[in-house]
Design a protein around this motif. Structure first.
Motif, PDB file in Angstrom:
ATOM      1  N   GLY A   1      17.752 -47.775  52.927  1.00 26.71           N
ATOM      2  CA  GLY A   1      19.064 -48.128  52.057  1.00 26.71           C
ATOM      3  C   GLY A   1      19.432 -46.650  51.565  1.00 26.71           C
ATOM      4  O   GLY A   1      18.888 -45.888  51.223  1.00 26.71           O
ATOM      5  N   TYR A   2      21.034 -46.591  51.533  1.00 24.02           N
ATOM      6  CA  TYR A   2      21.688 -45.265  51.459  1.00 24.02           C
ATOM      7  C   TYR A   2      22.693 -45.495  50.088  1.00 24.02           C
ATOM      8  O   TYR A   2      23.689 -46.249  50.609  1.00 24.02           O
TER       9      TYR A   2
ATOM     10  N   ARG B   1      12.756 -49.799  52.987  1.00 26.67           N
ATOM     11  CA  ARG B   1      11.379 -49.311  52.766  1.00 26.67           C
ATOM     12  C   ARG B   1      11.695 -48.105  51.941  1.00 26.67           C
ATOM     13  O   ARG B   1      10.789 -47.370  51.632  1.00 26.67           O
ATOM     14  N   LEU B   2      12.653 -47.557  52.428  1.00 18.34           N
ATOM     15  CA  LEU B   2      13.207 -45.995  52.034  1.00 18.34           C
ATOM     16  C   LEU B   2      14.498 -46.236  51.347  1.00 18.34           C
ATOM     17  O   LEU B   2      15.512 -46.378  52.168  1.00 18.34           O
ATOM     18  N   LEU B   3      14.615 -45.816  50.166  1.00 17.18           N
ATOM     19  CA  LEU B   3      15.934 -45.941  49.273  1.00 17.18           C
ATOM     20  C   LEU B   3      16.329 -44.476  49.204  1.00 17.18           C
ATOM     21  O   LEU B   3      15.754 -43.775  48.476  1.00 17.18           O
TER      22      LEU B   3
ATOM     23  N   THR C   1       8.580 -53.581  44.680  1.00 22.41           N
ATOM     24  CA  THR C   1       8.462 -53.578  46.332  1.00 22.41           C
ATOM     25  C   THR C   1       7.543 -52.483  46.683  1.00 22.41           C
ATOM     26  O   THR C   1       7.328 -52.613  48.029  1.00 22.41           O
ATOM     27  N   GLY C   2       7.360 -51.688  46.073  1.00 22.54           N
ATOM     28  CA  GLY C   2       6.584 -50.555  46.652  1.00 22.54           C
ATOM     29  C   GLY C   2       7.514 -49.504  47.624  1.00 22.54           C
ATOM     30  O   GLY C   2       6.975 -48.639  48.187  1.00 22.54           O
ATOM     31  N   MET C   3       8.861 -49.706  47.405  1.00 21.95           N
ATOM     32  CA  MET C   3       9.770 -48.819  48.425  1.00 21.95           C
ATOM     33  C   MET C   3       9.416 -47.281  48.025  1.00 21.95           C
ATOM     34  O   MET C   3       9.164 -46.886  46.765  1.00 21.95           O
ATOM     35  N   THR C   4       9.766 -46.513  48.886  1.00 23.36           N
ATOM     36  CA  THR C   4       9.993 -45.032  48.556  1.00 23.36           C
ATOM     37  C   THR C   4      11.243 -44.714  48.107  1.00 23.36           C
ATOM     38  O   THR C   4      12.324 -45.230  48.635  1.00 23.36           O
TER      39      THR C   4
END
Ligand SMILES: Nc1ncnc2c1ncn2[C@@H]1O[C@H](COP(=O)(O)OP(=O)(O)OP(=O)(O)O)[C@@H](O)[C@H]1O
Length: 278
Positions: free
Chosen positions: A86-87, A161-163, A191-194
């Motif tokens: 996600g960006y 998974r990676l923001l 969520t545990g996202m990075t």
């Protein structure tokens, strides 16, 4: 059955270089972002932060060196990388003439969120950033902090998974800045996202980032937890005073930090970003 759960480090950059003509924007960056951490890329205007993260997002090619996202190569496995990301860019990505819900729905369609899950996921993303009550208002009526939270919802709707956030709080007042960060941290906890974030607000980095890389003139000059970097400088100075992360930055960047502070283009872009959310 194929297991799509990403494993390993979230981001690995090895010898990353990127030049605009004769300008070495990123000049040999090595860094690893561990899965689940909040990692801050810090530096003044023109340090190379945006260019580095654009290489990670695959929006810029990787002309030299290697970038991996959860093991996928950003040069050769672009779609696999994009599916995990996600960006939130510095530039405005929300449409003022659409409602908050319509803006997030648009991103849900672009990111291929299955049709039957769309409405639910859009609602969840808006809820997660505290915009459920304002979801059906035009984004043009939102405050600067709400616009940034809307952009956060747009990035979250694909359950990344990676923001990656480029200056998420620039131009916001302290209350709105705190609100943006609290929402990021709550989603991350759930969520545990990075999270990989660029900022030049050292106080925010000190408070919210697990680890930081201090960038200057395209290079990483120091990397570690804010506490470790501060403790190391305190030890080096040996005068008992407790330095700040900004002191650490001045120490590693030397006098160069005060020279000019980036080219005209960098300052103008920062001002544009600040004024459009302000
Ligand atoms: N499109 C471009 N064309 C030419 N030079 C560029 C371009 N984009 C960035 N640069 C240059 O590359 C260098 C790094 O810029 P970059 O935007 O990556 O820095 P930054 O740390 O993100 O700065 P800021 O905090 O202002 O966003 C700067 O010298 C900048 O002037």
């Amino acid at each position: 059955m194929r297991d799509d759960t990403p494993t390993g480090d979230a981001v690995t950059c090895t010898g990353l270089r990127y030049s605009f003509g004769g300008t070495k924007a990123v000049d040999g960056v090595d860094l690893t972002v561990c899965a689940g951490e909040v990692f801050g890329l810090l530096g003044p205007n023109g340090a190379g932060k945006t260019t580095a993260i654009r290489c990670v997002t695959t929006l810029l090619p990787v002309p030299s060196g290697m970038v991996r996202v959860f093991g996928y190569d950003a040069a050769t496995q672009k779609m696999a990388v994009r599916r995990l990301l996600g960006y939130v860019p510095q530039q405005l990505s929300a449409d003022a003439s659409l409602t908050g819900r319509e803006n997030v729905s648009l991103f849900a369609r672009v990111f291929d969120v299955p049709r039957r899950e769309r409405a639910g996921r859009v609602g969840q993303a808006l809820e997660a950033v505290g915009l459920a009550d304002a979801a059906d208002r035009m984004a043009g009526t939102y405050s600067g902090g709400m616009v940034r939270r809307l952009e956060l919802a747009q990035a979250l709707v694909s359950a990344p998974r990676l923001l990656m956030l480029d200056e998420p709080t620039i131009g916001l007042d302290p209350i709105a800045r705190t609100s943006v960060w609290e929402h990021i941290m709550a989603v991350r906890a759930a969520t545990g996202m990075t999270v990989l974030v660029t900022t030049h607000y050292m106080d925010e980095a000190e408070q919210y980032c697990d680890r930081v890389a201090l960038m200057h003139k395209g290079q990483v000059r120091a990397l570690g937890t804010p506490e470790r970097l501060i403790a190391d400088l305190r030890e080096r100075r040996g005068d008992g005073a407790v330095p700040t992360l900004e002191d650490v930055f001045r120490d590693v960047a030397g006098s160069g930090l005060d020279e000019g502070g980036g080219e005209f283009r960098d300052v103008r872009r920062t001002r544009n970003t600040a004024s459009r959310v302000g």
